[in-house]
Design a protein around this motif. Sequence first.
Motif, PDB file in Angstrom:
ATOM      1  N   SER A 165       0.992  -1.284   0.114  1.00 41.46           N
ATOM      2  CA  SER A 165      -0.016  -0.073   0.012  1.00 41.46           C
ATOM      3  C   SER A 165       0.808   1.339  -0.163  1.00 41.46           C
ATOM      4  CB  SER A 165      -0.887   0.169   1.322  1.00 41.46           C
ATOM      5  OG  SER A 165      -1.727   1.170   1.285  1.00 41.46           O
ATOM      6  N   CYS A 166       0.916   1.938  -1.303  1.00 40.71           N
ATOM      7  CA  CYS A 166       2.019   3.117  -1.286  1.00 40.71           C
ATOM      8  C   CYS A 166       0.982   4.237  -1.705  1.00 40.71           C
ATOM      9  CB  CYS A 166       3.161   2.898  -2.244  1.00 40.71           C
ATOM     10  SG  CYS A 166       4.187   1.690  -1.576  1.00 40.71           S
ATOM     11  N   TYR A 167       1.216   5.550  -1.381  1.00 42.77           N
ATOM     12  CA  TYR A 167       0.587   6.659  -1.900  1.00 42.77           C
ATOM     13  C   TYR A 167       1.266   7.262  -3.141  1.00 42.77           C
ATOM     14  CZ  TYR A 167       4.448   9.068   0.428  1.00 42.77           C
ATOM     15  OH  TYR A 167       5.793   9.422   0.755  1.00 42.77           O
ATOM     16  N   PRO A 168       0.764   7.914  -4.130  1.00 40.92           N
ATOM     17  CA  PRO A 168       1.542   8.302  -5.100  1.00 40.92           C
ATOM     18  C   PRO A 168       2.739   9.187  -5.102  1.00 40.92           C
ATOM     19  CG  PRO A 168      -0.868   8.798  -5.427  1.00 40.92           C
ATOM     20  CD  PRO A 168      -0.676   8.383  -3.827  1.00 40.92           C
ATOM     21  N   GLN A 169       3.984   8.996  -5.605  1.00 42.23           N
ATOM     22  CA  GLN A 169       4.892   9.909  -5.342  1.00 42.23           C
ATOM     23  C   GLN A 169       5.549  10.245  -6.909  1.00 42.23           C
ATOM     24  OE1 GLN A 169       7.631   7.224  -3.130  1.00 42.23           O
ATOM     25  NE2 GLN A 169       8.950   7.502  -4.738  1.00 42.23           N
ATOM     26  N   SER A 170       6.254  11.265  -6.933  1.00 42.86           N
ATOM     27  CA  SER A 170       6.746  11.787  -8.381  1.00 42.86           C
ATOM     28  C   SER A 170       7.856  10.924  -8.795  1.00 42.86           C
ATOM     29  CB  SER A 170       7.405  13.254  -8.086  1.00 42.86           C
ATOM     30  OG  SER A 170       6.241  14.089  -7.786  1.00 42.86           O
ATOM     31  N   GLU A 171       8.582  10.270  -7.915  1.00 40.80           N
ATOM     32  CA  GLU A 171       9.809   9.714  -8.513  1.00 40.80           C
ATOM     33  C   GLU A 171       9.492   7.899  -8.299  1.00 40.80           C
ATOM     34  OE1 GLU A 171      12.592  12.809  -6.593  1.00 40.80           O
ATOM     35  OE2 GLU A 171      11.720  11.363  -5.336  1.00 40.80           O
ATOM     36  N   PRO A 172      10.325   7.508  -9.179  1.00 34.76           N
ATOM     37  CA  PRO A 172      10.117   5.860  -9.191  1.00 34.76           C
ATOM     38  C   PRO A 172      10.263   5.387  -7.655  1.00 34.76           C
ATOM     39  CG  PRO A 172      11.382   6.488 -11.106  1.00 34.76           C
ATOM     40  CD  PRO A 172      11.212   7.549 -10.348  1.00 34.76           C
ATOM     41  N   ILE A 173       9.474   4.527  -7.430  1.00 37.52           N
ATOM     42  CA  ILE A 173       9.576   4.049  -5.976  1.00 37.52           C
ATOM     43  C   ILE A 173      10.706   3.230  -5.555  1.00 37.52           C
ATOM     44  CG2 ILE A 173       8.651   2.183  -4.249  1.00 37.52           C
ATOM     45  CD1 ILE A 173       5.852   3.526  -5.174  1.00 37.52           C
ATOM     46  N   PHE A 174      11.639   3.254  -4.779  1.00 39.77           N
ATOM     47  CA  PHE A 174      12.637   2.666  -4.325  1.00 39.77           C
ATOM     48  C   PHE A 174      12.558   1.146  -4.509  1.00 39.77           C
ATOM     49  CE2 PHE A 174      16.222   1.208  -1.507  1.00 39.77           C
ATOM     50  CZ  PHE A 174      17.255   1.682  -2.401  1.00 39.77           C
ATOM     51  N   ASN A 175      13.501   0.478  -5.103  1.00 41.47           N
ATOM     52  CA  ASN A 175      13.269  -1.177  -5.171  1.00 41.47           C
ATOM     53  C   ASN A 175      14.574  -1.639  -4.487  1.00 41.47           C
ATOM     54  OD1 ASN A 175      13.329  -3.625  -5.881  1.00 41.47           O
ATOM     55  ND2 ASN A 175      12.645  -3.257  -8.020  1.00 41.47           N
ATOM     56  N   PRO A 176      14.660  -2.112  -3.191  1.00 39.79           N
ATOM     57  CA  PRO A 176      15.735  -2.592  -2.620  1.00 39.79           C
ATOM     58  C   PRO A 176      16.445  -3.722  -3.360  1.00 39.79           C
ATOM     59  CG  PRO A 176      13.667  -3.193  -1.473  1.00 39.79           C
ATOM     60  CD  PRO A 176      13.273  -2.294  -2.574  1.00 39.79           C
ATOM     61  N   SER A 177      15.424  -4.559  -4.029  1.00 41.11           N
ATOM     62  CA  SER A 177      16.165  -5.761  -4.538  1.00 41.11           C
ATOM     63  C   SER A 177      17.051  -5.496  -5.745  1.00 41.11           C
ATOM     64  CB  SER A 177      14.958  -6.679  -5.146  1.00 41.11           C
ATOM     65  OG  SER A 177      14.467  -5.925  -6.427  1.00 41.11           O
TER      66      SER A 177
END
Length: 467
Positions: A165-177
Amino acid sequence: MEGSFLRVLNRARLFLSLHILMICFMHKGYPYGVEGKITSHTTSVSSLLPSSCLPSTSKASTRKSTLEVIHKRGPCSPLAQDPNPLNHTEILLRDESRVKWIQSQSSNGSDGLKASAAVSLPAKAGFMAQDYVVTIGLGTPTKHLTLEIDTGSPLTWTQCKPCKSCYPQSEPIFNPSRSLSYANISCHSTSCPHFGTSECAGSTCLYHILYGDQSSSAGFFATEKLTITPTEVINNFKFGCGENNGGFTGGSAGLIGLSNDKISIVEQTAAKYGKYFSYCLPSSTSSRGHLTFGKDDRAVSSVRFTPLSMVSSQFYGIRILGITLGGKRLPIPSTVFSGRAAVIDSGTTITLLPPTAYSALRTAFRNKMAKYKMAPALTPFDTCYDFSKESKITVPSIIFSFAGGVDVDLDPNGIFYSEKASQVCLAFVANRADSDLVIYGNVQQKTFEVVYDVAGRKLGFGPNGCS
């Protein structure tokens, strides 16, 4: 005899004239009162209003550990414009809610803030900061993320994939993998703090932070490479990698916590930066400021320091002694400020004053501004002006006196909250009672180099840190 007297008189006149010229030169033409205090500032109305994005004039642009500070909703913001932006009423209501939460943590409103029951992260941690953002690098390879800065929050976190569950953000969401430097923290490690509502997923440390407005972030407590600038890198930085986040607006990727707590960036970088940081909040949403970690001797020469108290691990405490307006000390009884706790907060917009102090400030300000047309109130402000027919205005100086003999002469942009030229308001609000916690907000901090020497227990103010 008469000639000698005239020569002495002429020399005295010459000396007086040179002295006056020197004063005018040193003080750049600002009107000064009999005690040497600035009594007023003349400023253009346009400087109080938003414009197109202006180039940086920050004095910290050459410092190696500096991030650029931008107003989240201004034209310089790296965030995409919100299709449904908050209006001024909504922004101020959120600010009011943050204030209520901070004050709810106070003990009797005068003895400082209660320490959180949690060892490191309170079950509730205020509100998401509303106003200012910086862009940092995270991971290997580096991904740039825009985070809100908050001196009232301990944890640095960002949204992470896979998002439940994430809210909209301007940049790509960080992918730790996809990061070579990401690592989860073991639940049995001493690096896994006792969170207010924590649990473990197997042997992996989790976090869950709930803010006072019911917004929240939850996920893995992990380590990662944090890049401040290309030459300033923090390895094994502990942060929250949030997969369940909600209630936030504005498009930022998360938050950077600047409070004095063992999981905050201030404590984590103590060996490198000595628990020392500073920022300058720009004069308007169209300008740029900075956030700097570590001490810069060149910048400290003009900074005056007042004692800094730790009213909890979450808030920085200061001591206000009085207020001077137009060169005259306001008739505020000394008991109104003495013995009262006050905090300085980057995430609260407006300064909250005891009603007795606010009443004296408002009365004196209205008297000095009597020649200008008043405008309808803009809740929560009750002293607003219509400057739509003015190109320049003369504003009485407002000087805050802090413990340690520190006087802070507010920038004109630190005196007003501007809705539009026809509605520019005195940017102070009264608390409900004189005993309520005083909060020194970010509007009044504009253009100052605000220095947090946390290890030395000092807070500094330096003029003209940015514009």
